[in-house]
Write a protein that holds these residues in place. Structure first.
Motif, PDB file in Angstrom:
ATOM      1  N   GLU A 187       1.078  -1.082   0.262  1.00 20.58           N
ATOM      2  CA  GLU A 187       0.144  -0.201  -0.112  1.00 20.58           C
ATOM      3  C   GLU A 187       0.592   0.857   0.331  1.00 20.58           C
ATOM      4  O   GLU A 187       0.637   2.375  -0.802  1.00 20.58           O
ATOM      5  CB  GLU A 187      -0.789  -0.250   1.119  1.00 20.58           C
ATOM      6  CG  GLU A 187      -1.692  -1.450   0.917  1.00 20.58           C
ATOM      7  CD  GLU A 187      -3.150  -0.748   1.851  1.00 20.58           C
ATOM      8  OE1 GLU A 187      -3.919  -1.102   1.333  1.00 20.58           O
ATOM      9  OE2 GLU A 187      -3.105  -0.713   3.048  1.00 20.58           O
ATOM     10  N   GLU A 199      -2.996  -3.413  -8.024  1.00 21.99           N
ATOM     11  CA  GLU A 199      -3.174  -2.332  -9.714  1.00 21.99           C
ATOM     12  C   GLU A 199      -3.042  -0.923  -9.721  1.00 21.99           C
ATOM     13  O   GLU A 199      -2.736  -0.095  -8.903  1.00 21.99           O
ATOM     14  CB  GLU A 199      -4.546  -2.144 -10.269  1.00 21.99           C
ATOM     15  CG  GLU A 199      -5.240  -1.652 -11.365  1.00 21.99           C
ATOM     16  CD  GLU A 199      -6.547  -1.128 -11.640  1.00 21.99           C
ATOM     17  OE1 GLU A 199      -7.542  -2.221 -12.123  1.00 21.99           O
ATOM     18  OE2 GLU A 199      -7.258  -0.595 -11.059  1.00 21.99           O
ATOM     19  N   LYS A 200      -1.582  -1.465 -10.474  1.00 21.28           N
ATOM     20  CA  LYS A 200      -1.249   0.557 -10.501  1.00 21.28           C
ATOM     21  C   LYS A 200      -0.201  -0.045 -11.816  1.00 21.28           C
ATOM     22  O   LYS A 200      -0.356   0.215 -12.598  1.00 21.28           O
ATOM     23  CB  LYS A 200      -0.091   0.180  -9.594  1.00 21.28           C
ATOM     24  CG  LYS A 200       1.492   1.130  -8.632  1.00 21.28           C
ATOM     25  CD  LYS A 200       2.424   0.849  -8.281  1.00 21.28           C
ATOM     26  CE  LYS A 200       3.036   2.184  -7.452  1.00 21.28           C
ATOM     27  NZ  LYS A 200       3.648   2.905  -8.934  1.00 21.28           N
ATOM     28  N   ARG A 253      -3.309  -0.747  -5.570  1.00 22.29           N
ATOM     29  CA  ARG A 253      -4.253  -1.187  -5.111  1.00 22.29           C
ATOM     30  C   ARG A 253      -4.995  -2.285  -4.911  1.00 22.29           C
ATOM     31  O   ARG A 253      -4.582  -2.905  -6.215  1.00 22.29           O
ATOM     32  CB  ARG A 253      -4.996   0.016  -5.989  1.00 22.29           C
ATOM     33  CG  ARG A 253      -7.128   0.290  -5.455  1.00 22.29           C
ATOM     34  CD  ARG A 253      -6.989   1.366  -6.515  1.00 22.29           C
ATOM     35  NE  ARG A 253      -8.145   0.914  -7.865  1.00 22.29           N
ATOM     36  CZ  ARG A 253      -8.958   0.432  -8.049  1.00 22.29           C
ATOM     37  NH1 ARG A 253      -9.773  -0.423  -7.485  1.00 22.29           N
ATOM     38  NH2 ARG A 253      -9.767  -0.555  -9.258  1.00 22.29           N
ATOM     39  N   ILE A 286      -6.995  -5.213  -5.489  1.00 17.20           N
ATOM     40  CA  ILE A 286      -8.152  -4.746  -6.246  1.00 17.20           C
ATOM     41  C   ILE A 286      -8.773  -6.156  -6.223  1.00 17.20           C
ATOM     42  O   ILE A 286     -10.373  -6.842  -5.887  1.00 17.20           O
ATOM     43  CB  ILE A 286      -8.513  -4.702  -7.275  1.00 17.20           C
ATOM     44  CG1 ILE A 286      -7.489  -5.700  -8.575  1.00 17.20           C
ATOM     45  CG2 ILE A 286      -8.256  -3.010  -7.968  1.00 17.20           C
ATOM     46  CD1 ILE A 286      -7.395  -5.348  -9.973  1.00 17.20           C
TER      47      ILE A 286
END
Ligand code: ATP
Ligand code: MG
Length: 141
Positions: A29, A79-80, A34, A36
């Motif tokens: 984090e 996700e990034k 993220r 998901i």
């Protein structure tokens, strides 16, 4: 160029057993990923063999798949921008002896096999690996 990507991350049985799950999620984090999708699983040996099929025939395959089925794992969809490469950078080198300071494997891996985390290595493997553990409806929008 930046592209929003998804990758599969696994906290392996060694790191779950060492109570490193929270610390590793915190590192994820802090880097701006993220999460998901996430689920705790205890997979069977055949399920581990299916997941690591690209390594079938290698000397470490039998031991690796025994290890992955030896206890619970936490599988996560991340996700990034450039998630695949950035997650592998945060994991560090496969062999913890070569892992850079600040990486998860430097902190938590105990051997080249019991190396705390997994990450997809390319777009096609990320697609396969995400679909191995998650149905589309299980991933946050
Ligand atoms: P992963 O695929 O788990 O994210 P990786 O891409 O860094 O790790 P691979 O070469 O794909 O490494 O190997 C898959 C996994 O097999 C490693 O993470 C490790 O657990 C195990 N492994 C790899 N090489 C060896 C080895 N020489 N001896 C024992 N286990 C190994
Ligand atoms: Mg790999």
């Amino acid at each position: 160029m930046k592209t929003l990507e998804r990758t599969l991350a696994i906290i392996k049985p060694d790191a779950v057993a060492r109570q490193a799950t929270g610390d590793i999620i915190s590192m994820i984090e802090k880097k701006g990923f993220r999460i998901i999708g996430a689920k705790m699983l205890h997979i069977t040996k055949p399920q581990a063999e299916g997941f690591y099929a690209v390594h079938a025939g290698k000397a470490f395959f039998d031991s690796l798949t025994d290890f992955m089925a030896s206890g619970p794992i936490l599988v996560m969809a991340l996700e990034k921008d450039n998630a695949i490469k950035e997650w592998r950078e945060l994991m560090g080198a496969t062999n913890p002896a070569n892992a850079a300071e600040g990486t998860i494997r430097k902190k938590w891996a105990s051997s080249i096999e019991k190396n705390a985390v997994h990450g997809s290595d390319a777009e096609d493997t990320a697609r396969f690996e995400l679909s191995y553990y998650f149905a589309g409806y299980e991933l946050a929008k």
